[in-house]
Design a protein around this motif. Structure first.
Motif, PDB file in Angstrom:
ATOM      1  N   THR A  44      10.788  41.886  58.669  1.00 39.87           N
ATOM      2  CA  THR A  44      11.024  41.964  57.226  1.00 39.87           C
ATOM      3  C   THR A  44      10.894  40.592  56.576  1.00 39.87           C
ATOM      4  N   LEU A  45      11.423  39.565  57.235  1.00 40.67           N
ATOM      5  CA  LEU A  45      11.302  38.211  56.708  1.00 40.67           C
ATOM      6  C   LEU A  45       9.845  37.762  56.699  1.00 40.67           C
ATOM      7  N   GLU A  46       9.139  38.054  57.774  1.00 34.29           N
ATOM      8  CA  GLU A  46       7.724  37.677  57.848  1.00 34.29           C
ATOM      9  C   GLU A  46       6.927  38.364  56.745  1.00 34.29           C
ATOM     10  N   HIS A  47       7.203  39.653  56.516  1.00 34.94           N
ATOM     11  CA  HIS A  47       6.513  40.391  55.454  1.00 34.94           C
ATOM     12  C   HIS A  47       6.803  39.785  54.084  1.00 34.94           C
ATOM     13  N   SER A  48       8.020  39.243  53.932  1.00 36.08           N
ATOM     14  CA  SER A  48       8.444  38.687  52.644  1.00 36.08           C
ATOM     15  C   SER A  48       8.060  37.230  52.466  1.00 36.08           C
ATOM     16  N   GLY A  49       7.523  36.615  53.524  1.00 31.57           N
ATOM     17  CA  GLY A  49       7.149  35.210  53.446  1.00 31.57           C
ATOM     18  C   GLY A  49       8.342  34.280  53.410  1.00 31.57           C
ATOM     19  N   LEU A  50       9.465  34.730  54.014  1.00 27.83           N
ATOM     20  CA  LEU A  50      10.679  33.927  54.035  1.00 27.83           C
ATOM     21  C   LEU A  50      11.108  33.644  55.472  1.00 27.83           C
ATOM     22  N   THR A  51      12.038  32.718  55.627  1.00 28.94           N
ATOM     23  CA  THR A  51      12.563  32.381  56.946  1.00 28.94           C
ATOM     24  C   THR A  51      14.070  32.606  56.964  1.00 28.94           C
ATOM     25  N   LEU A  52      14.633  32.632  58.143  1.00 31.20           N
ATOM     26  CA  LEU A  52      16.070  32.826  58.277  1.00 31.20           C
ATOM     27  C   LEU A  52      16.869  31.696  57.639  1.00 31.20           C
ATOM     28  N   ASP A  53      16.285  30.526  57.560  1.00 24.50           N
ATOM     29  CA  ASP A  53      16.958  29.402  56.905  1.00 24.50           C
ATOM     30  C   ASP A  53      17.224  29.688  55.426  1.00 24.50           C
ATOM     31  N   GLN A  54      16.412  30.572  54.846  1.00 21.68           N
ATOM     32  CA  GLN A  54      16.561  30.911  53.428  1.00 21.68           C
ATOM     33  C   GLN A  54      17.526  32.075  53.196  1.00 21.68           C
ATOM     34  N   VAL A  55      18.025  32.651  54.285  1.00 17.19           N
ATOM     35  CA  VAL A  55      18.962  33.775  54.205  1.00 17.19           C
ATOM     36  C   VAL A  55      20.385  33.241  54.253  1.00 17.19           C
ATOM     37  N   ASP A  56      21.199  33.685  53.308  1.00 17.78           N
ATOM     38  CA  ASP A  56      22.589  33.228  53.250  1.00 17.78           C
ATOM     39  C   ASP A  56      23.504  34.028  54.170  1.00 17.78           C
ATOM     40  N   TRP A  57      23.219  35.339  54.279  1.00 15.92           N
ATOM     41  CA  TRP A  57      24.087  36.217  55.058  1.00 15.92           C
ATOM     42  C   TRP A  57      23.266  37.265  55.798  1.00 15.92           C
ATOM     43  N   VAL A  58      23.732  37.615  57.001  1.00 11.25           N
ATOM     44  CA  VAL A  58      23.139  38.709  57.767  1.00 11.25           C
ATOM     45  C   VAL A  58      24.221  39.766  57.976  1.00 11.25           C
TER      46      VAL A  58
END
Length: 326
Positions: free
Chosen positions: A236-250
Motif C-alpha cells: 500500500t505504501l509503495e502504491h502510494s509513493g510513500l515510506t514508513l518514515d512518513q507514517v505516524d501510526w500503524v
C-alpha cells in the motif's frame, strides 16, 4: 472525483468485563500465561440482552456525532460482522432503521477480522465515484456468542465490541482522506480459522466436529498474519509513493500482542508507533481496527493531519490494508 476523508470516528464496548482471573476459574490457564502469550488482561462481553446491532448502533451514533452530521445525512451504511443478530436480515438494515436514516443502501460484508478494511475499501469506492457523500462504515462483533469456553487456546482471545467511521466526500486535491486501500484472499487456508457449524454445510450443529464455535490453528494463523499484514502495508505504501518514515501510526488488527510486535519488527516500526488496545479489549474481530483508532483519537494520541496505516488479517483467509491521512 472525490477523496474519501474520515470525518468522524466512534466506538462502543459492553460494560461487562471478563478478566484473566475469572477465566482461571473456567479453564486450565493463568493470568501470567495469558498475558505472556497474548498481551490480554481483560475483554468486554455483551450482556444477555445485547446483540451485534446494539453495539453497532452506539458506535455508529457516536461517529455520526463526531462528524457533525445527522443520521439523515448518511447515504450508505456498510457493516462488517461475523455475528449478525440473525442469519438475515443484515445488521446494516437494522442499523439504518434504528438510526433513523433515509431509505438508503445498507448491507453487511463478511470477511472475518478483515471485514472493516473490506467495508472501508468498498465505501471509499462509492464516495470516489460520486454515488454518495457520507458513508457510515461499522465493524461490530459479539464473538463471545461463538467462543468455546472449554477451549483455552481461543476463549482467552475473543471479545465483543464495535467501531465506526464516517467517510465524507472531500476535494480530490486535499491531502486528507484515504490514500489507498487494498484487500486480498486465499481460500486455500479457509479452515485455519473457522466456525464449522451453523451454515448450510452443517445447519444444525450438534457434534463436536460441526459445532457453532470458533476453531483456530493458532501457530498457522500467527505466521500468516505477520507475513501478510506486513506485506500488505508495504504494498500500500509503495502504491502510494510513500515510506514508513512518513507514517505516524500503524494500527494492525488486534489479534494477539505477539502478532502486533512481530509486525512492528518485520516493518522496522518503532514500538511507540504501533497502536495496541488489546490489553483491555481483546480481539473483537471486525471491530478492532476502528475501535483502536477511536480510542487513540480520544486519548489524544492520533491527531488530525497524522498519517495512519491500518492492516487486518482473518478467516478466509482474507487480509488487507489502508493508508489514510486523518
Amino acid at each position: 472525483m472525490s477523496r474519501a476523508r474520515v470525518s468522524g470516528v466512534g466506538s462502543y464496548v459492553p460494560e461487562n468485563i471478563l478478566t484473566n482471573s475469572e477465566l482461571e476459574k473456567i479453564v486450565d490457564t493463568s493470568d501470567d500465561w495469558i498475558v505472556e502469550r497474548t498481551g490480554i488482561s481483560e475483554r468486554r462481553i455483551a450482556s444477555p440482552d445485547q446483540a451485534t446491532s446494539d453495539l453497532a448502533f452506539f458506535a455508529a451514533a457516536e461517529a455520526i456525532g463526531d462528524a457533525g452530521l445527522q443520521a439523515s445525512d448518511i447515504d450508505l451504511i456498510i457493516v462488517a460482522t461475523e455475528t449478525p443478530d440473525h442469519p438475515f436480515p443484515p445488521v446494516a438494515c437494522q442499523l439504518q432503521h434504528r438510526l433513523g436514516c433515509r431509505s438508503i443502501a445498507a448491507f453487511d460484508v463478511h470477511l472475518a477480522c478483515t471485514g472493516f478494511i473490506a467495508a472501508l475499501h468498498v465505501a471509499e469506492k462509492f464516495i470516489k465515484s460520486g454515488s454518495c457523500r457520507h458513508a457510515l462504515v461499522v465493524g461490530a462483533d459479539t464473538l463471545s456468542r461463538i467462543t468455546d469456553y472449554t477451549d483455552r487456546s481461543t476463549c482467552i482471545l475473543f471479545s465483543d465490541g464495535a467501531g465506526a467511521f464516517v467517510l465524507s466526500a472531500g476535494d480530490e486535491a486535499s491531502p486528507d482522506g484515504i490514500i489507498h486501500s487494498a484487500i486480498h484472499s486465499n481460500g486455500e487456508y479457509f479452515d485455519a480459522a473457522i466456525v464449522p457449524g451453523g451454515g448450510s454445510r452443517h445447519p444444525q450443529p450438534h457434534s463436536e466436529e460441526t459445532k457453532y464455535k470458533i476453531l483456530m490453528n493458532g501457530n498457522r494463523i500467527f505466521r500468516l498474519a505477520v507475513t501478510l499484514m506486513s506485506q500488505s502495508i508495504k504494498e500500500t505504501l509503495e502504491h502510494s509513493g510513500l515510506t514508513l518514515d512518513q507514517v505516524d501510526w500503524v494500527i494492525p488488527h488486534q489479534a494477539n500482542q505477539r502478532i502486533i510486535d512481530a509486525v512492528g519488527r518485520t516493518l522496522d516500526v518503532p514500538h511507540e508507533k504501533m497502536i495496541s488496545t488489546i490489553r483491555y479489549y481483546g480481539n473483537n474481530s471486525a471491530a478492532t481496527v476502528p475501535l483502536a483508532m477511536d480510542h487513540s483519537v480520544k486519548t489524544g494520541k492520533i491527531k488530525r493531519g497524522d498519517m495512519v496505516a491500518m492492516a487486518a488479517f482473518g478467516g478466509g483467509l482474507g487480509w488487507g490494508s489502508a493508508l489514510l491521512k486523518y
